[in-house]
Design a protein around this motif. Structure first.
Motif, PDB file in Angstrom:
ATOM      1  N   ARG A  42      36.649  96.036 112.848  1.00 41.49           N
ATOM      2  CA  ARG A  42      37.956  95.412 112.626  1.00 41.49           C
ATOM      3  C   ARG A  42      38.388  95.581 111.176  1.00 41.49           C
ATOM      4  O   ARG A  42      37.636  95.265 110.257  1.00 41.49           O
ATOM      5  CB  ARG A  42      37.896  93.917 112.956  1.00 41.49           C
ATOM      6  N   SER A  79      45.097  88.499 116.650  1.00 43.66           N
ATOM      7  CA  SER A  79      44.180  89.206 117.555  1.00 43.66           C
ATOM      8  C   SER A  79      44.556  90.672 117.726  1.00 43.66           C
ATOM      9  O   SER A  79      43.800  91.437 118.328  1.00 43.66           O
ATOM     10  CB  SER A  79      44.172  88.519 118.925  1.00 43.66           C
ATOM     11  N   ASP A  82      41.853  93.054 116.573  1.00 46.66           N
ATOM     12  CA  ASP A  82      40.481  92.697 116.937  1.00 46.66           C
ATOM     13  C   ASP A  82      39.649  93.838 117.523  1.00 46.66           C
ATOM     14  O   ASP A  82      38.443  93.897 117.305  1.00 46.66           O
ATOM     15  CB  ASP A  82      40.488  91.532 117.937  1.00 46.66           C
TER      16      ASP A  82
END
Length: 274
Positions: A42, A79, A82
């Motif tokens: 990430r 997110s 992610d």
């Protein structure tokens, strides 16, 4: 068919606004942003890029507005980043000439590379996000170079920002070793904007001091006698379009680069800024 843009980010730190600008352009114009990093880790924003109180040493002022800081922090913590694609898992690694059975391995390598042509059909463009991180894991990443070459061969535009522009200078066909920006007009991090000290990266305590290379000099050489590097020092923004490349000098150019990407895709823009 859905519209998609492939974003390439460093695992050693990207500059918040340089991701935010093109992502906002995608979101406002119906493009899905798909993210990728060197190994699938990430990505994270460089902390100074999220701090409106951080004073950029070469410029002597803050380069991040409070509004951009809030939006970039929200994107960095969302997110959306992610589960990035992994270039390592996606693109084969070129074998060394010294490896046993080299001929069979290089044949297999080129066979595997052929799959990239099909893989990238789903993407309309690529964005290589800047910051100091690309110096570490993107600039001389052979897998990324092959992906860049595939996008060029497929006549798909590529946006590169700040030190992400280095990837274009180093992406070369192994047969002639000429940069793909030879003869092109580009911009990128100019010498006047370089740090003298404090070039840092996510995940390390290493202060490199100044950058390991002045990107301006790399780009001057890579563009050759018929191209040109444009620093545009003293001008607030520096974004160039010399199709298929859209290059941005630094942080303040990120939103403009995103808008020009959309113009290239939807209005046929082929030249801007030079």
């Amino acid at each position: 068919m859905s519209k998609k843009i492939l974003f390439i980010l460093s695992e050693y730190g990207y500059w918040g606004e340089e991701l935010l600008g093109p992502v906002v352009a995608c979101d406002e114009n119906g493009y899905q942003a798909v993210f990728a990093t060197a190994t699938g880790k990430r990505p994270q924003a460089l902390p100074p890029s999220l701090d409106p109180g951080y004073v950029d040493p070469p410029l002597g002022r803050s380069v991040t507005t409070p509004e951009v800081a809030v939006a970039a922090t929200a994107l960095d913590g969302s997110s959306r980043l992610d589960n990035p694609l992994s270039l390592t898992a996606w693109i084969p690694d070129r074998p060394y000439f010294s490896e046993p059975d080299y001929l069979r391995k290089i044949e297999a390598y080129y066979r595997d590379l052929g799959a990239i042509e099909t893989d990238i059909e789903q993407y309309d463009a690529m964005v290589i996000v800047g910051g100091s991180g690309p110096i570490v894991d993107l600039a001389n990443n052979g897998r990324l170079h092959e992906l860049i070459l595939a996008f060029v061969e497929a006549d798909k535009p590529i946006v590169a920002e700040c030190y992400g522009v280095t990837c274009l200078a180093f992406a070369r066909n192994w047969d002639d070793r000429r940069s793909i920006i030879d003869g092109k007009h580009v911009t990128g991090h100019c010498k006047e904007y370089d740090y003298k000290d404090g070039t840092g990266f996510i995940g390390t305590d290493f202060n490199m001091g100044p950058p390991p290379y002045p990107l301006e000099y790399v780009l001057q050489d890579a563009t050759g006698p018929t191209g040109r590097y444009h620093g545009n020092v003293g001008r607030e923004t520096s974004v160039l379009v010399d199709y298929p490349f859209i290059t941005a000098r630094s942080t303040p150019d990120s939103f403009l680069a995103g808008r020009k990407m959309v113009e290239v895709l939807e209005k046929g823009l082929r030249k801007f800024g030079w």
